[in-house]
Design an enzyme around this catalytic site. Structure first.
Site, PDB file in Angstrom:
ATOM      1  N   LYS A 105       0.856  -1.177   0.000  1.00 29.78           N
ATOM      2  CA  LYS A 105       0.000   0.000   0.000  1.00 29.78           C
ATOM      3  C   LYS A 105       0.899   1.235   0.000  1.00 29.78           C
ATOM      4  O   LYS A 105       1.685   1.434   0.934  1.00 29.78           O
ATOM      5  CB  LYS A 105      -0.874  -0.029   1.249  1.00 29.78           C
ATOM      6  CG  LYS A 105      -1.919   1.043   1.303  1.00 29.78           C
ATOM      7  CD  LYS A 105      -2.856   0.755   2.462  1.00 29.78           C
ATOM      8  CE  LYS A 105      -3.975   1.759   2.524  1.00 29.78           C
ATOM      9  NZ  LYS A 105      -3.521   3.130   2.726  1.00 29.78           N
ATOM     10  N   GLU A 127      -1.526   6.146  -7.174  1.00 31.51           N
ATOM     11  CA  GLU A 127      -1.061   6.978  -6.072  1.00 31.51           C
ATOM     12  C   GLU A 127       0.083   7.862  -6.578  1.00 31.51           C
ATOM     13  O   GLU A 127       0.982   7.372  -7.270  1.00 31.51           O
ATOM     14  CB  GLU A 127      -0.568   6.020  -4.978  1.00 31.51           C
ATOM     15  CG  GLU A 127      -0.648   6.527  -3.594  1.00 31.51           C
ATOM     16  CD  GLU A 127      -2.030   6.477  -2.944  1.00 31.51           C
ATOM     17  OE1 GLU A 127      -3.025   6.085  -3.579  1.00 31.51           O
ATOM     18  OE2 GLU A 127      -2.089   6.866  -1.772  1.00 31.51           O
ATOM     19  N   LYS A 137      -7.121  -7.752  -2.025  1.00 33.37           N
ATOM     20  CA  LYS A 137      -8.444  -7.723  -2.639  1.00 33.37           C
ATOM     21  C   LYS A 137      -8.741  -9.075  -3.288  1.00 33.37           C
ATOM     22  O   LYS A 137      -7.823  -9.877  -3.521  1.00 33.37           O
ATOM     23  CB  LYS A 137      -8.577  -6.609  -3.672  1.00 33.37           C
ATOM     24  CG  LYS A 137      -7.297  -5.945  -4.159  1.00 33.37           C
ATOM     25  CD  LYS A 137      -7.608  -4.727  -5.025  1.00 33.37           C
ATOM     26  CE  LYS A 137      -6.365  -4.271  -5.754  1.00 33.37           C
ATOM     27  NZ  LYS A 137      -6.531  -3.071  -6.543  1.00 33.37           N
TER      28      LYS A 137
HETATM   29  S1  IVH Z   1      -6.444  -0.675  -4.394  1.00 30.29           S
HETATM   30  C1  IVH Z   1     -11.283   0.347  -3.526  1.00 30.29           C
HETATM   31  N1  IVH Z   1      -3.859  -0.718  -4.171  1.00 30.29           N
HETATM   32  O1  IVH Z   1      -5.026   3.238  -0.368  1.00 30.29           O
HETATM   33  C2  IVH Z   1      -9.943   0.915  -3.418  1.00 30.29           C
HETATM   34  N2  IVH Z   1      -5.021   1.102  -3.218  1.00 30.29           N
HETATM   35  O2  IVH Z   1      -6.931   2.876   1.879  1.00 30.29           O
HETATM   36  C3  IVH Z   1      -8.951  -0.070  -3.974  1.00 30.29           C
HETATM   37  N3  IVH Z   1      -3.534   2.731  -2.112  1.00 30.29           N
HETATM   38  O3  IVH Z   1      -7.917   4.410  -1.904  1.00 30.29           O
HETATM   39  C4  IVH Z   1      -7.633   0.493  -3.898  1.00 30.29           C
HETATM   40  N4  IVH Z   1      -1.659   1.709  -2.576  1.00 30.29           N
HETATM   41  O4  IVH Z   1      -5.595   5.490  -2.533  1.00 30.29           O
HETATM   42  C5  IVH Z   1      -4.982  -0.051  -3.893  1.00 30.29           C
HETATM   43  N5  IVH Z   1      -1.564  -0.912  -4.085  1.00 30.29           N
HETATM   44  C6  IVH Z   1      -2.676  -0.230  -3.792  1.00 30.29           C
HETATM   45  C7  IVH Z   1      -2.646   0.969  -3.099  1.00 30.29           C
HETATM   46  C8  IVH Z   1      -3.843   1.608  -2.801  1.00 30.29           C
HETATM   47  C9  IVH Z   1      -2.200   2.752  -2.010  1.00 30.29           C
HETATM   48  C10 IVH Z   1      -4.445   3.732  -1.550  1.00 30.29           C
HETATM   49  C11 IVH Z   1      -5.580   4.101  -2.445  1.00 30.29           C
HETATM   50  C12 IVH Z   1      -6.820   3.616  -1.724  1.00 30.29           C
HETATM   51  C13 IVH Z   1      -6.364   3.637  -0.298  1.00 30.29           C
HETATM   52  C14 IVH Z   1      -7.178   2.707   0.532  1.00 30.29           C
END
Ligand code: IVH
Length: 682
Positions: free
Chosen positions: A124, A187, A303
């Site tokens: 993340k 991001e 996910k």
């Molecule tokens: S998938 C439905 N993958 O973290 C949202 N998000 O706390 C699916 N983020 O809104 C997001 N790295 O802004 C995804 N590898 C990653 C990510 C990531 C950072 C952020 C993104 C998201 C938030 C969720």
């Protein structure tokens, strides 16, 4: 007045605290989201939010619609035009440990029975979420998350980022993405090394330093001059690919492949998994490896791989059921200081220690932190009652980072070291040598204190080591062979025999006596540590209550206080002792040397639950021996008669006062002969 269970607050106090917490969080969020300023770390803000949510759970009547717990994100800046997202930009629910990952996996499996689910995990990234819109393969627009429904048009700034292609690459198999609308979400980050370089430059120019890479990235995107954005080392990394026809992107693994094919950065680390064990292995690997990543990360995103399931499972609040964020342990948290106790180290130095409500920082529960000295307390203006940020980087000892002055209750007083020393140690006097920050016990040299501590440790009531009386202890200390109690276990025959006071036989005897107490009785060991106010009965009570040295060393102030016979002063002294860095180091040394105190619970002894007091002198045994025998059978030996005393053993030459008191309390009086019978029969 109503007082909720488990809450230290009545409704009025809760309402006040809630009001202050809300104001502070709202202010923090406004600065963080709208002005891109950081007033505290995200982890500290999370911790305050957690406290607020808990208080609201205890007092649901105090929840209002405008509470930060009821709200999702900040408002867009007025300078940018607003854009409605084609699909809502969701957030994720956080989980913090394996059990919570398992619970999520079980939940999705229950909702999707008879399917072999695949999970897709990625690190993340800690940056600014952004959606890039491409029309027929051409970059058209960039939009921030905003409130998830409507974001800000930051196209002119994002255009300047090298890693955002103005045109998607044409690659065989992915032609469909070059037709019509393709949305890429990801991001915007600044790499750690770029950030450090920028700050180094700022320092050389005597300019204020940037707070962290995330804030700098956000600040660069959400300002109105694109030239500034162009100067900043911004990067875009994608995690999502959206098409009107969702079947064009069947899985998340496919999305990542397509993104890279189209020329957009997406983690190469992201992987498909089939079991919780595999997900957790990935999480553990990245918990260490994340420090080597070029950007900051505070966890993983996990996910379901199959994207149709996102639609099928739907959304709760602002997060999809089909994904979670697995957060690594925060290195900061907030808590409230309950007390500042002073521990006297083995050199006679007085160290103030903050005792606070237990809080989890970097994965472990902490409840006290050394405040080092009075100057440090004054500099940070730390007071009992203050809400503070506790910081712990990796394995390092917890520290009080700062006070959240906005949450200070009325009527607190600045910490007065001299007054506290007088209150907590009325029998000692202290001096603060010129030019030093530390108060020390007057007239106590470290060798004197050490010799006294060792003598006590080896004494009859403690470890009972033959051959370690006063003179021999002094000889060992003077020879520099022992620096703390644990060092006794390092002594070798060759070292001891060198000393004038020892010959072959006495040396052998001492070595054997030390070897014989490598597995000492826990109560004797606790007593031997010489914790102020912990006499042999308290040591037994502590051993009985906690069962092991580890458990005792982790005990909270409340847990300690809850033990019969342990009052405020004793509990303070115990917590202060275990909070002392030198003492902690010594406990580690004991363990490393294989010293393992053992404890067999006396709870099942025949005299368990029976409290004895002896008055007058006994004929057949000393008072200490009688006490030991009573304890050996599980009974408790008390020094003075109280309501809970079961038996008063009446010896010779007893004053009338004691007997009258016993009569008044209705305590059973027994003779020495009756006591002996009890001991023999049991
Ligand atoms: S998938 C439905 N993958 O973290 C949202 N998000 O706390 C699916 N983020 O809104 C997001 N790295 O802004 C995804 N590898 C990653 C990510 C990531 C950072 C952020 C993104 C998201 C938030 C969720």
């Amino acid at each position: 007045m109503k007082k909720s269970q488990n809450s230290p607050y009545n409704i009025q106090a809760a309402s006040e605290r809630i009001g202050k917490l809300r104001q502070l969080i709202i202010d923090y969020r406004y600065r963080y989201h709208v002005l891109d300023e950081s007033t505290m770390s995200e982890a500290a803000a999370d911790s305050l939010k957690h406290e607020l949510a808990q208080l609201e759970a205890q007092f649901p009547e105090l929840i209002t619609p405008d509470s930060p717990t009821q709200q999702v994100a900040g408002e867009p800046l007025p300078g940018f035009s607003q854009v409605r997202h084609s699909q809502r930009m969701l957030s994720l629910n956080d989980v913090f440990n394996r059990d919570e990952v398992v619970a999520w996996v079980e939940r999705v499996n229950k909702q999707l029975p008879n399917q072999q689910l695949e999970y897709f995990a990625d690190v993340k990234m800690d940056g600014l979420a952004c959606a890039l819109i491409y029309e027929d393969g051409e970059f058209k627009q960039a939009v921030t998350r905003g409130d998830g429904f409507v974001g800000e048009d930051v196209t002119m700034n994002v255009r300047t980022i090298d890693s955002v292609p103005l045109q998607l690459r044409q690659v065989k198999g992915y032609e469909a993405f070059l037709q019509g609308r393709t949305e890429i979400r990801g991001e915007i980050v600044i790499y750690k090394e770029d950030f450090e370089r920028l700050n180094k430059q700022r320092a050389e120019e005597d300019k204020p330093l940037y707070a962290n890479p995330r804030n700098l990235a956000a600040g660069s995107i959400r300002q109105l001059d694109p030239k500034l954005a162009a100067e900043r080392p911004l990067r875009f990394r994608a995690y999502d690919l959206l098409r009107a026809d969702t079947s064009e992107v069947p899985t998340n693994a496919f999305a990542y492949e397509a993104l890279r094919a189209l020329g957009v950065a997406a983690s190469a680390e992201a992987t498909v998994f089939h079991t919780v064990d595999a997900i957790m292995d990935f999480a553990e690997t990245w918990d260490t490896k994340r420090h080597n990543l070029p950007f900051n990360t505070d966890g993983l995103v996990v996910k379901l791989n199959d994207r149709r399931l996102f639609v099928e499972l739907g959304v709760v609040g602002k997060a999809p059921r089909a994904a979670i964020a697995y957060k690594y342990a925060a290195e900061e948290a907030t808590t409230i200081i309950k007390d500042i106790v002073i521990s006297i180290g083995r050199t006679g130095a007085a160290t103030p220690v903050a005792v606070f409500n237990p809080v989890v920082v970097a994965g472990s529960t902490v409840q006290h932190a050394s405040l080092h000295n009075a100057d440090e307390i004054a500099r940070k203006d730390i007071r009992v009652g203050d809400t503070v940020v506790i910081f712990k980087a990796g394995d390092i000892i917890p520290q009080v980072l700062k006070v959240l002055i906005e949450l200070r209750p009325k009527q607190t007083r600045a910490f007065d070291m001299e007054a506290e020393l007088a209150r907590q140690y009325p029998e000692l006097s202290f001096t603060r040598p010129e030019g030093e920050v530390v108060y020390r016990v007057e007239g106590a040299t470290s060798t004197l204190l050490l010799a006294k501590a060792l003598e006590h440790f080896a004494s009859k009531g403690a470890l009972d080591i033959d051959g370690l009386g006063e003179k021999n202890v002094v000889a060992l200390v003077d020879a520099g062979l022992v620096h703390d109690m644990a060092d006794i276990y390092t002594l070798t025959k060759a070292q001891i025999i060198e000393l004038e006071r020892f010959a072959e036989l006495s040396t052998n005897n001492l070595v054997a006596a030390i070897e014989a107490v490598k597995k000492p009785q826990l109560p004797r060991f606790i007593f031997g540590l010489g914790i102020r106010h912990v006499g042999s009965q308290t040591a037994i009570d502590l051993a009985e209550a906690f069962g092991s040295l580890e458990a005792l060393s982790e005990a909270t102030f409340e847990e300690t206080l809850a033990i019969d016979g342990v009052g405020q002063v004793v509990a303070e002294s115990i917590v202060a002792w275990f909070a002392d860095d030198d003492n902690q180091a010594m406990l580690k040394k004991f363990a490393a040397l294989g010293v393992q105190p053992v404890y067999e619970s006396r709870a099942k002894g025949p005299l368990h639950g029976k409290n004895f007091v002896i008055t007058g002198s006994l004929e057949t045994m000393g008072r200490d021996i009688a006490a030991e025998k009573i304890r050996a059978l599980g009974g408790t030996f008390q020094s003075s008669i109280g309501k809970d005393t079961d038996y008063l053993v009446v010896g010779a030459n007893v004053g009338a006062g004691k007997l009258a008191k016993a009569a008044k309390l209705g305590t059973t009086q027994i003779s020495e002969t009756e006591l002996i019978k009890m001991l023999e029969l049991s």
